[in-house]
Design an enzyme around this catalytic site. Structure first.
Site, PDB file in Angstrom:
ATOM      1  N   ASN A   1     -19.028  77.114 -30.076  1.00 14.47           N
ATOM      2  CA  ASN A   1     -17.625  76.772 -30.280  1.00 14.47           C
ATOM      3  C   ASN A   1     -17.074  76.084 -29.037  1.00 14.47           C
ATOM      4  OD1 ASN A   1     -17.946  78.116 -32.673  1.00 14.47           O
ATOM      5  ND2 ASN A   1     -16.985  80.003 -31.957  1.00 14.47           N
TER       6      ASN A   1
ATOM      7  N   HIS B   1     -22.083  73.575 -26.463  1.00  9.62           N
ATOM      8  CA  HIS B   1     -21.562  72.340 -27.063  1.00  9.62           C
ATOM      9  C   HIS B   1     -20.305  71.841 -26.358  1.00  9.62           C
ATOM     10  CE1 HIS B   1     -23.814  73.320 -31.053  1.00  9.62           C
ATOM     11  NE2 HIS B   1     -24.614  72.876 -30.096  1.00  9.62           N
TER      12      HIS B   1
ATOM     13  N   CYS C   1     -14.328  60.768 -18.143  1.00  9.38           N
ATOM     14  CA  CYS C   1     -14.032  59.327 -18.148  1.00  9.38           C
ATOM     15  C   CYS C   1     -15.305  58.513 -18.352  1.00  9.38           C
ATOM     16  CB  CYS C   1     -13.390  58.944 -16.806  1.00  9.38           C
ATOM     17  SG  CYS C   1     -13.123  57.171 -16.660  1.00  9.38           S
TER      18      CYS C   1
ATOM     19  N   CYS D   1     -15.537  56.150 -14.731  1.00 11.52           N
ATOM     20  CA  CYS D   1     -15.884  56.738 -13.423  1.00 11.52           C
ATOM     21  C   CYS D   1     -16.599  58.075 -13.555  1.00 11.52           C
ATOM     22  CB  CYS D   1     -14.618  56.902 -12.565  1.00 11.52           C
ATOM     23  SG  CYS D   1     -13.499  58.186 -13.178  1.00 11.52           S
TER      24      CYS D   1
ATOM     25  N   CYS E   1      -7.982  57.433 -18.114  1.00 16.37           N
ATOM     26  CA  CYS E   1      -8.204  58.069 -16.814  1.00 16.37           C
ATOM     27  C   CYS E   1      -7.317  57.361 -15.786  1.00 16.37           C
ATOM     28  CB  CYS E   1      -9.681  57.882 -16.457  1.00 16.37           C
ATOM     29  SG  CYS E   1     -10.130  58.338 -14.796  1.00 16.37           S
TER      30      CYS E   1
ATOM     31  N   CYS F   1      -8.275  55.936 -13.364  1.00 14.57           N
ATOM     32  CA  CYS F   1      -8.971  54.686 -12.976  1.00 14.57           C
ATOM     33  C   CYS F   1      -8.824  53.626 -14.054  1.00 14.57           C
ATOM     34  CB  CYS F   1     -10.467  54.977 -12.739  1.00 14.57           C
ATOM     35  SG  CYS F   1     -11.458  55.011 -14.265  1.00 14.57           S
TER      36      CYS F   1
ATOM     37  N   GLY G   1     -21.275  84.481 -36.987  1.00 16.00           N
ATOM     38  CA  GLY G   1     -20.441  83.390 -37.514  1.00 16.00           C
ATOM     39  C   GLY G   1     -21.038  82.011 -37.346  1.00 16.00           C
ATOM     40  N   THR G   2     -22.363  81.916 -37.500  1.00 16.24           N
ATOM     41  CA  THR G   2     -22.954  80.575 -37.446  1.00 16.24           C
ATOM     42  C   THR G   2     -23.866  80.368 -38.647  1.00 16.24           C
ATOM     43  OG1 THR G   2     -24.256  78.987 -36.155  1.00 16.24           O
ATOM     44  CG2 THR G   2     -24.877  81.310 -35.938  1.00 16.24           C
ATOM     45  N   SER G   3     -23.806  79.142 -39.198  1.00 20.57           N
ATOM     46  CA  SER G   3     -24.677  78.806 -40.338  1.00 20.57           C
ATOM     47  C   SER G   3     -26.104  78.561 -39.851  1.00 20.57           C
ATOM     48  CB  SER G   3     -24.141  77.550 -41.036  1.00 20.57           C
ATOM     49  OG  SER G   3     -24.075  76.477 -40.095  1.00 20.57           O
TER      50      SER G   3
HETATM   51  C1  BV8 Z   1     -29.631  66.944 -29.953  1.00 22.45           C
HETATM   52  C2  BV8 Z   1     -19.427  69.957 -30.700  1.00 22.45           C
HETATM   53  C3  BV8 Z   1     -31.179  65.484 -28.869  1.00 22.45           C
HETATM   54  C4  BV8 Z   1     -18.495  68.899 -31.103  1.00 22.45           C
HETATM   55  C5  BV8 Z   1     -21.271  70.143 -32.285  1.00 22.45           C
HETATM   56  C6  BV8 Z   1     -30.530  63.559 -37.335  1.00 22.45           C
HETATM   57  C7  BV8 Z   1     -29.795  62.676 -36.532  1.00 22.45           C
HETATM   58  C8  BV8 Z   1     -29.290  63.046 -35.288  1.00 22.45           C
HETATM   59  C9  BV8 Z   1     -29.501  64.354 -34.830  1.00 22.45           C
HETATM   60  C10 BV8 Z   1     -30.219  65.223 -35.644  1.00 22.45           C
HETATM   61  C11 BV8 Z   1     -30.741  64.841 -36.874  1.00 22.45           C
HETATM   62  N1  BV8 Z   1     -31.370  65.922 -37.412  1.00 22.45           N
HETATM   63  C12 BV8 Z   1     -31.269  66.966 -36.572  1.00 22.45           C
HETATM   64  C13 BV8 Z   1     -30.592  66.549 -35.493  1.00 22.45           C
HETATM   65  C14 BV8 Z   1     -30.268  67.353 -34.341  1.00 22.45           C
HETATM   66  C15 BV8 Z   1     -28.803  67.740 -34.478  1.00 22.45           C
HETATM   67  C16 BV8 Z   1     -28.693  68.754 -35.595  1.00 22.45           C
HETATM   68  O1  BV8 Z   1     -29.119  69.872 -35.429  1.00 22.45           O
HETATM   69  N2  BV8 Z   1     -28.080  68.326 -36.722  1.00 22.45           N
HETATM   70  C17 BV8 Z   1     -27.924  69.242 -37.838  1.00 22.45           C
HETATM   71  C18 BV8 Z   1     -26.592  68.956 -38.558  1.00 22.45           C
HETATM   72  C19 BV8 Z   1     -29.112  69.059 -38.790  1.00 22.45           C
HETATM   73  N3  BV8 Z   1     -28.472  68.324 -33.207  1.00 22.45           N
HETATM   74  C20 BV8 Z   1     -28.004  67.537 -32.244  1.00 22.45           C
HETATM   75  O2  BV8 Z   1     -27.739  66.359 -32.382  1.00 22.45           O
HETATM   76  C21 BV8 Z   1     -27.835  68.214 -30.905  1.00 22.45           C
HETATM   77  N4  BV8 Z   1     -28.384  67.358 -29.902  1.00 22.45           N
HETATM   78  O3  BV8 Z   1     -30.450  67.316 -30.748  1.00 22.45           O
HETATM   79  O4  BV8 Z   1     -29.863  65.989 -28.999  1.00 22.45           O
HETATM   80  C22 BV8 Z   1     -31.248  65.090 -27.459  1.00 22.45           C
HETATM   81  C23 BV8 Z   1     -31.897  65.929 -26.570  1.00 22.45           C
HETATM   82  C24 BV8 Z   1     -31.955  65.568 -25.235  1.00 22.45           C
HETATM   83  C25 BV8 Z   1     -31.333  64.386 -24.791  1.00 22.45           C
HETATM   84  C26 BV8 Z   1     -30.641  63.570 -25.713  1.00 22.45           C
HETATM   85  C27 BV8 Z   1     -30.582  63.916 -27.044  1.00 22.45           C
HETATM   86  C28 BV8 Z   1     -26.377  68.391 -30.546  1.00 22.45           C
HETATM   87  C29 BV8 Z   1     -25.706  69.274 -31.557  1.00 22.45           C
HETATM   88  C30 BV8 Z   1     -24.286  69.575 -31.095  1.00 22.45           C
HETATM   89  C31 BV8 Z   1     -23.310  68.854 -31.980  1.00 22.45           C
HETATM   90  N5  BV8 Z   1     -21.964  69.261 -31.614  1.00 22.45           N
HETATM   91  N6  BV8 Z   1     -20.046  70.505 -31.908  1.00 22.45           N
HETATM   92  C32 BV8 Z   1     -17.281  69.467 -31.785  1.00 22.45           C
HETATM   93  O5  BV8 Z   1     -17.163  70.699 -31.968  1.00 22.45           O
HETATM   94  O6  BV8 Z   1     -16.437  68.652 -32.134  1.00 22.45           O
HETATM   95  S1  BV8 Z   1     -21.976  70.874 -33.634  1.00 22.45           S
HETATM   96  C33 BV8 Z   1     -20.906  71.812 -34.539  1.00 22.45           C
HETATM   97  O7  BV8 Z   1     -21.757  72.578 -35.422  1.00 22.45           O
HETATM   98  C34 BV8 Z   1     -20.129  72.868 -33.762  1.00 22.45           C
HETATM   99  O8  BV8 Z   1     -20.501  72.985 -32.409  1.00 22.45           O
HETATM  100  C35 BV8 Z   1     -20.524  74.132 -34.468  1.00 22.45           C
HETATM  101  O9  BV8 Z   1     -20.384  75.216 -33.685  1.00 22.45           O
HETATM  102  C36 BV8 Z   1     -21.923  73.812 -34.788  1.00 22.45           C
HETATM  103  C37 BV8 Z   1     -22.629  74.729 -35.680  1.00 22.45           C
HETATM  104  O10 BV8 Z   1     -21.807  75.019 -36.765  1.00 22.45           O
HETATM  105  P1  BV8 Z   1     -21.354  76.561 -36.899  1.00 22.45           P
HETATM  106  O11 BV8 Z   1     -20.713  76.981 -35.626  1.00 22.45           O
HETATM  107  O12 BV8 Z   1     -22.512  77.340 -37.386  1.00 22.45           O
HETATM  108  O13 BV8 Z   1     -20.224  76.444 -37.962  1.00 22.45           O
HETATM  109  P2  BV8 Z   1     -20.431  76.306 -39.541  1.00 22.45           P
HETATM  110  O14 BV8 Z   1     -19.119  75.880 -40.102  1.00 22.45           O
HETATM  111  O15 BV8 Z   1     -21.654  75.480 -39.812  1.00 22.45           O
HETATM  112  O16 BV8 Z   1     -20.775  77.784 -40.026  1.00 22.45           O
HETATM  113  C38 BV8 Z   1     -19.808  78.818 -39.898  1.00 22.45           C
HETATM  114  C39 BV8 Z   1     -20.476  80.062 -40.460  1.00 22.45           C
HETATM  115  O17 BV8 Z   1     -19.564  81.150 -40.302  1.00 22.45           O
HETATM  116  C40 BV8 Z   1     -20.764  79.952 -41.949  1.00 22.45           C
HETATM  117  O18 BV8 Z   1     -22.097  80.390 -42.167  1.00 22.45           O
HETATM  118  C41 BV8 Z   1     -19.745  80.894 -42.605  1.00 22.45           C
HETATM  119  O19 BV8 Z   1     -20.307  81.571 -43.704  1.00 22.45           O
HETATM  120  C42 BV8 Z   1     -19.491  81.869 -41.489  1.00 22.45           C
HETATM  121  N7  BV8 Z   1     -18.144  82.452 -41.513  1.00 22.45           N
HETATM  122  C43 BV8 Z   1     -16.979  81.874 -41.923  1.00 22.45           C
HETATM  123  N8  BV8 Z   1     -15.959  82.734 -41.728  1.00 22.45           N
HETATM  124  C44 BV8 Z   1     -16.482  83.851 -41.166  1.00 22.45           C
HETATM  125  C45 BV8 Z   1     -17.874  83.682 -41.033  1.00 22.45           C
HETATM  126  N9  BV8 Z   1     -18.682  84.623 -40.515  1.00 22.45           N
HETATM  127  C46 BV8 Z   1     -18.108  85.774 -40.105  1.00 22.45           C
HETATM  128  N10 BV8 Z   1     -16.773  86.012 -40.208  1.00 22.45           N
HETATM  129  C47 BV8 Z   1     -15.933  85.080 -40.732  1.00 22.45           C
HETATM  130  N11 BV8 Z   1     -14.624  85.340 -40.817  1.00 22.45           N
HETATM  131 ZN    ZN Z   2     -12.074  57.188 -14.580  1.00 22.21          ZN
END
Ligand code: BV8
Ligand code: ZN
Length: 237
Positions: free
Chosen positions: A98, A115, A123, A126, A144, A146, A183-185
Site C-alpha cells: 500500500n 511500492h 522530479c 533533477c 519542481c 528546478c 488483504g492482498t489478492s
Molecule cells: C516489476 C503502486 C520488473 C502504484 C502498484 C506484464 C507486463 C509488465 C509487468 C508484468 C507483466 N506480467 C507480470 C508483470 C510484473 C508486474 C505484475 O506482477 N503484474 C501483475 C498485475 C500480473 N509487476 C511489476 O510490474 C512490478 N515490477 O516486475 O518490475 C523490473 C525489475 C527490476 C528492474 C526493472 C523492472 C511492480 C509492481 C508494483 C506496481 N505498483 N502499486 C499505486 O498504488 O498507484 S501495484 C498495486 O497492486 C498496489 O500496490 C497494490 O497494493 C498491489 C497489489 O494489489 P492488492 O494490494 O493485493 O490489492 P487488490 O485490490 O488486488 O486486492 C485486495 C484484496 O483484499 C482482495 O483479495 C480482497 O478480497 C481483499 N479485501 C478487500 N476488502 C478486505 C479484504 N481483505 C480483508 N479485509 C477487507 N476488509
Molecule cells: Zn527538479
C-alpha cells in the site's frame, strides 16, 4: 483461530505483508475489487510509466483523487492491531504494497513500503525526492523548484523496486517464524512471491482475506473475513 493466536504469541520474529484490503475498511478503494476502477480506467492502465509519459495530467488527476480520499480517512482497527503486535514482538517487519501511509499513522514503525508512498514525489529532471502533502496544486502535473515535472514517488508496473527496501523485505520474510498475509489478492509480483518464500523458509503462514487467493490452500491458516475484525481477534487487545 486459537492455534494461530498461539503461534503469534510464541513467535519471536514476525513478518507481515499487507495489501489494499487492509485499507478497504478505511474506505480507500482496492485495486481489483468492484470499486477499483476510476473513470472506467484500470490501475494497470494508469500505474505505468507509459501512461504517465502519454498523459501525465490524467495520471496525476488519479493520484490527486486518491490523495484526497486518503487525507479524509484514518487507520482502522486492522492497522492498529498490527501496530500493537509490533510493540510486543522481538523482531517485526511490516512489508506493505500500500502507498496510502495508513500504517505510519496507526503507529507501526518498521514499515517496508515495497511500492513506495503516495505522499512522496520525485522530479524527473533533477531527481530530487521530497514529501509533498498538499492536496491542491497550482497545476497538474506539479513542478519542481528546478522547473522539472514531478511524478508520484510510487513503483509503477514494469518498474523495479527500491533495492534496499526489497532486500530488507526478503530478509525479514526468510528469517521470520510466523508470517501474516493480510488483504492482498497476491497477484502482483515480486511482492506476492514473499508468501511462498516464507513457506520455503519454514515459517507458519497465516492469511486473512475476504476472498480466496492463489496461496490460500497451501497456507497453515487462511481466514475468510475482514481485516478490521479478524486482526484484533487474532492479536488481542
Ligand atoms: C516489476 C503502486 C520488473 C502504484 C502498484 C506484464 C507486463 C509488465 C509487468 C508484468 C507483466 N506480467 C507480470 C508483470 C510484473 C508486474 C505484475 O506482477 N503484474 C501483475 C498485475 C500480473 N509487476 C511489476 O510490474 C512490478 N515490477 O516486475 O518490475 C523490473 C525489475 C527490476 C528492474 C526493472 C523492472 C511492480 C509492481 C508494483 C506496481 N505498483 N502499486 C499505486 O498504488 O498507484 S501495484 C498495486 O497492486 C498496489 O500496490 C497494490 O497494493 C498491489 C497489489 O494489489 P492488492 O494490494 O493485493 O490489492 P487488490 O485490490 O488486488 O486486492 C485486495 C484484496 O483484499 C482482495 O483479495 C480482497 O478480497 C481483499 N479485501 C478487500 N476488502 C478486505 C479484504 N481483505 C480483508 N479485509 C477487507 N476488509
Ligand atoms: Zn527538479
Amino acid at each position: 483461530m486459537e492455534q494461530a493466536r498461539q503461534w503469534l504469541k510464541k513467535a519471536s520474529k514476525i513478518a507481515v505483508l499487507t495489501g489494499a484490503g487492509i485499507s478497504a475498511e478505511s474506505r480507500v478503494p482496492t485495486f481489483r475489487g468492484p470499486r477499483g476502477m476510476w473513470r472506467r480506467l484500470r490501475p494497470e492502465d494508469l500505474a505505468t510509466p507509459g501512461a504517465f509519459a502519454r498523459d501525465p495530467k490524467l495520471v496525476w488527476e488519479w493520484y490527486a483523487w486518491r490523495r484526497g480520499l486518503i487525507a479524509e480517512t484514518k487507520p482502522n482497527a486492522g492497522h492498529r492491531a498490527l501496530a500493537r503486535l509490533e510493540e510486543r514482538t522481538g523482531e517485526f517487519a511490516l512489508v506493505t504494497q500500500n502507498v496510502d501511509g495508513l500504517h505510519d499513522r496507526a503507529g507501526s514503525r518498521n514499515i517496508l513500503k515495497v511500492h513506495g508512498d503516495i505522499w512522496d514525489v520525485r522530479c524527473l529532471e533533477c531527481g530530487n525526492e521530497s514529501r509533498e502533502e498538499r492536496l491542491k496544486f497550482p497545476e497538474l502535473p506539479p513542478r519542481c523548484a528546478c522547473g522539472g515535472m514531478l511524478r508520484p514517488g510510487v513503483v509503477w508496473f514494469g518498474e523495479g523496486m527500491h533495492a534496499g527496501v526489497w532486500d530488507a523485505a526478503e530478509r525479514a520474510v526468510e528469517a521470520c517464524d510466523v508470517m501474516l498475509v493480510v488483504g492482498t489478492s497476491a497477484v502482483v509480483y515480486p511482492a506476492a512471491g514473499l508468501v511462498p518464500l516464507a513457506k520455503v523458509a519454514g515459517a507458519k503462514v497465516i492469511e486473512i482475506n475476504l476472498e480466496e487467493t492463489p496461496f490460500s490452500a497451501s497456507l497453515d491458516k487462511s481466514f475468510r473475513g475482514k481485516a478490521g475484525e479478524l486482526l484484533p481477534e487474532l492479536i488481542g487487545g
